[in-house]
Design an enzyme around this catalytic site. Structure first.
Site, PDB file in Angstrom:
ATOM      1  N   ARG A  37       0.777  -1.259   0.036  1.00 23.51           N
ATOM      2  CA  ARG A  37       0.002   0.037   0.043  1.00 23.51           C
ATOM      3  C   ARG A  37       0.861   1.363   0.031  1.00 23.51           C
ATOM      4  O   ARG A  37       0.443   2.180  -0.641  1.00 23.51           O
ATOM      5  CB  ARG A  37      -0.849   0.100   1.172  1.00 23.51           C
ATOM      6  CG  ARG A  37      -2.229  -0.693   1.163  1.00 23.51           C
ATOM      7  CD  ARG A  37      -3.293  -0.359   2.141  1.00 23.51           C
ATOM      8  NE  ARG A  37      -4.511  -0.806   1.745  1.00 23.51           N
ATOM      9  CZ  ARG A  37      -5.325  -1.313   2.581  1.00 23.51           C
ATOM     10  NH1 ARG A  37      -5.118  -1.064   3.793  1.00 23.51           N
ATOM     11  NH2 ARG A  37      -6.281  -1.868   1.869  1.00 23.51           N
ATOM     12  N   LYS A 198     -19.203 -17.900   1.411  1.00 26.88           N
ATOM     13  CA  LYS A 198     -20.510 -18.029   1.844  1.00 26.88           C
ATOM     14  C   LYS A 198     -21.430 -17.296   0.866  1.00 26.88           C
ATOM     15  O   LYS A 198     -21.040 -15.874   0.507  1.00 26.88           O
ATOM     16  CB  LYS A 198     -20.759 -17.589   2.994  1.00 26.88           C
ATOM     17  CG  LYS A 198     -20.162 -18.446   4.171  1.00 26.88           C
ATOM     18  CD  LYS A 198     -20.307 -18.152   5.592  1.00 26.88           C
ATOM     19  CE  LYS A 198     -19.965 -19.060   6.647  1.00 26.88           C
ATOM     20  NZ  LYS A 198     -19.949 -18.623   8.001  1.00 26.88           N
ATOM     21  N   GLY A 355     -10.167  -9.241  -0.270  1.00 23.02           N
ATOM     22  CA  GLY A 355      -9.095  -9.743   0.403  1.00 23.02           C
ATOM     23  C   GLY A 355      -8.532 -11.130  -0.352  1.00 23.02           C
ATOM     24  O   GLY A 355      -7.284 -11.110  -0.793  1.00 23.02           O
ATOM     25  N   GLY A 378     -12.981  -3.783   1.717  1.00 20.87           N
ATOM     26  CA  GLY A 378     -14.173  -3.226   2.083  1.00 20.87           C
ATOM     27  C   GLY A 378     -14.878  -2.507   1.206  1.00 20.87           C
ATOM     28  O   GLY A 378     -15.878  -2.306   0.729  1.00 20.87           O
TER      29      GLY A 378
HETATM   30  P1  AMP Z   1     -14.695 -15.081   1.060  1.00 22.37           P
HETATM   31  O1  AMP Z   1     -14.167 -14.555   2.050  1.00 22.37           O
HETATM   32  O2  AMP Z   1     -15.814 -15.230   1.143  1.00 22.37           O
HETATM   33  O3  AMP Z   1     -14.111 -14.713  -0.317  1.00 22.37           O
HETATM   34  O4  AMP Z   1     -14.194 -16.805   0.993  1.00 22.37           O
HETATM   35  C1  AMP Z   1     -12.972 -17.257   0.883  1.00 22.37           C
HETATM   36  C2  AMP Z   1     -12.636 -18.539   1.587  1.00 22.37           C
HETATM   37  O5  AMP Z   1     -13.672 -19.416   0.845  1.00 22.37           O
HETATM   38  C3  AMP Z   1     -11.363 -19.082   1.403  1.00 22.37           C
HETATM   39  O6  AMP Z   1     -10.560 -19.199   2.714  1.00 22.37           O
HETATM   40  C4  AMP Z   1     -11.571 -20.437   0.781  1.00 22.37           C
HETATM   41  O7  AMP Z   1     -10.708 -21.400   1.248  1.00 22.37           O
HETATM   42  C5  AMP Z   1     -12.865 -20.667   1.120  1.00 22.37           C
HETATM   43  N1  AMP Z   1     -13.582 -21.687   0.063  1.00 22.37           N
HETATM   44  C6  AMP Z   1     -13.709 -21.653  -1.350  1.00 22.37           C
HETATM   45  N2  AMP Z   1     -14.355 -22.533  -1.874  1.00 22.37           N
HETATM   46  C7  AMP Z   1     -14.534 -23.458  -0.633  1.00 22.37           C
HETATM   47  C8  AMP Z   1     -15.101 -24.667  -0.547  1.00 22.37           C
HETATM   48  N3  AMP Z   1     -15.806 -25.283  -1.673  1.00 22.37           N
HETATM   49  N4  AMP Z   1     -15.311 -25.243   0.557  1.00 22.37           N
HETATM   50  C9  AMP Z   1     -14.848 -24.584   1.760  1.00 22.37           C
HETATM   51  N5  AMP Z   1     -14.132 -23.555   1.768  1.00 22.37           N
HETATM   52  C10 AMP Z   1     -14.020 -22.888   0.332  1.00 22.37           C
END
Ligand code: AMP
Length: 400
Positions: A37, A198, A355, A378
């Site tokens: 940064r 999620k 991130g 964010g």
């Molecule tokens: P996010 O912060 O919502 O972008 O999620 C990123 C996280 O999702 C990473 O740490 C990945 O390891 C996790 N992730 C992605 N695909 C899967 C999956 N099929 N099962 C479990 N975790 C996952």
């Protein structure tokens, strides 16, 4: 959207120029551990200095709760900035008050000084007019070069913009023009790839994107909830049963808006969520009940690559699998390399952010090949949700 006025064409010689930067970098044991940064700020600061401004850099750092906290001082960051700039950078152990005003008045043309962490004062996060007024007394001109803090309506990102002649800094302009190139006037067709753990955390993003993009590629853990909504048995995979209905609504809305949704057709499965475990590729329609999906399979990658080849613009947020755990980064890395290849050939404009996305693209070794990778976190996500960023809105309003 109006064009923001840049500080580039403004006479700054002899002026006290307050630059709202984002100096919120990782610090461990009093040393900056990732200076990315800061490195991106250097050209803008050097330019102001070379044009004879008296440069006063302000920023938040961490989340101090009860006033000044030596653990959250910007002093080590100012030291690193000085090292990167290859010149002395002043540091003031306060950000407002008579002493600061006197010291800033004593800066020579071209000098650069960093003020102490803005969040040592409660007025910063409260956007308190009195605190913003105290900051304004330290400068003649305000430059916001912290897009990554623009989703906060704080005194230094919002209030101050109304009190001094306000301009956008080069990083702010770069980020906004990259983001606009993807969603406001993109070369079509446009694809969005949304992955990550999620659905629940990405609903506003998905809802906003289906009205903007032609293809929506869904991967990662969140794709499991979409598969569930189609009645697919996903075994022990991460999923959110409470959001199956939301996934259905999103699919219906996407159809109504002519946005094609692409879901994984095969998957890499394992019985445990850890590195090096036995794994296999299966169609998503044949996931064993004791297994979990941890990555997209090769057929999905091939199909998603074909989608990218048909598109001119790609917006990417979130990994396609649990990329941190080998070998479950394979799908993410393969598609990232394909997107990078198409970008290098001039066939695709690629903008990515968030991130984990930055970490995944770094791990794939393609960050430098994408058109733009946002490190704004964010603020990038809120922009993807279609929300107005108070820091940007304040600049637009202040500039009239
Ligand atoms: P996010 O912060 O919502 O972008 O999620 C990123 C996280 O999702 C990473 O740490 C990945 O390891 C996790 N992730 C992605 N695909 C899967 C999956 N099929 N099962 C479990 N975790 C996952």
């Amino acid at each position: 959207m109006t064009n923001l006025k840049s500080i580039a064409n403004v006479e700054v010689k002899g002026k006290r120029v307050i630059v709202r930067a984002d100096l919120n970098v990782p610090v461990a044991d009093g040393l900056v551990s990732d200076a990315t940064r800061l490195e991106r700020l250097l050209d803008g600061l050097k330019d102001l200095s070379a044009r004879g401004a008296r440069v006063v850099v302000i920023s938040h750092f961490g989340r101090p709760k009860n006033g000044p906290d030596p653990e959250m001082s910007l002093l080590p960051v100012a030291a690193k900035l000085s090292e990167l700039l290859g010149r002395g950078v002043g540091f003031m152990p306060e950000c407002i008050g008579d002493d600061v005003e006197r010291t800033v008045a004593g800066l020579a043309e071209g000098d650069i000084a960093v003020l102490e962490n803005l969040r040592f004062h409660k007025g910063e996060e409260k956007n308190d007019p009195e605190f913003a007024g105290a900051l304004a007394r330290v400068g003649d001109i305000y430059v916001n070069d912290a897009f990554s803090a623009a989703h906060r309506a704080h005194a230094s990102t919002e209030g101050l913009a109304h009190l001094l002649p306000a301009y956008a800094g080069p990083l702010m302009l770069e980020e906004i023009s990259a983001l606009r190139a993807v969603l406001e006037a993109p070369k079509r067709p446009v694809a969005a790839l949304v992955g990550g753990a999620k659905v629940s955390s990405k609903i506003p993003i998905l809802k906003h994107l289906i009205g903007k993009v032609d293809k929506l590629i869904i991967g990662g853990g969140m794709a499991n909830t979409f598969l569930m909504s189609h009645g697919v048995d996903i075994g022990q995979s991460l999923a959110e049963a409470d959001f199956v209905e939301t996934a259905r609504e999103i699919m219906t809305e996407a159809k109504a808006q002519n946005c094609a949704v692409v879901l994984p057709e095969d998957a890499v499965i394992a019985r445990e969520f850890k590195s090096g475990v036995a794994n296999a590729v299966v169609p998503t329609l044949a996931v064993p009940s004791d297994a979990m999906i941890l990555d997209v399979g090769p057929k999905s990658v091939a199909h998603m690559s074909d989608v990218l080849k048909e598109c001119r613009t790609l917006l990417w947020n979130g990994p396609l699998g649990a990329f941190e755990i080998p070998p479950f980064g394979t799908g993410t890395f393969a598609l990232a390399r394909e997107a990078a290849r198409l970008t290098k050939e001039g066939r695709l404009t690629t903008v990515a952010g968030g991130g984990d996305t930055v970490a995944a693209l770094n791990a794939a070794g393609v960050t430098g090949d994408f058109t733009y990778v946002s490190t704004a976190g964010g603020a990038f996500l809120e922009w993807l949700e279609g929300r107005e960023l108070p820091g940007v809105a304040a600049l637009i309003k202040a500039q009239g």
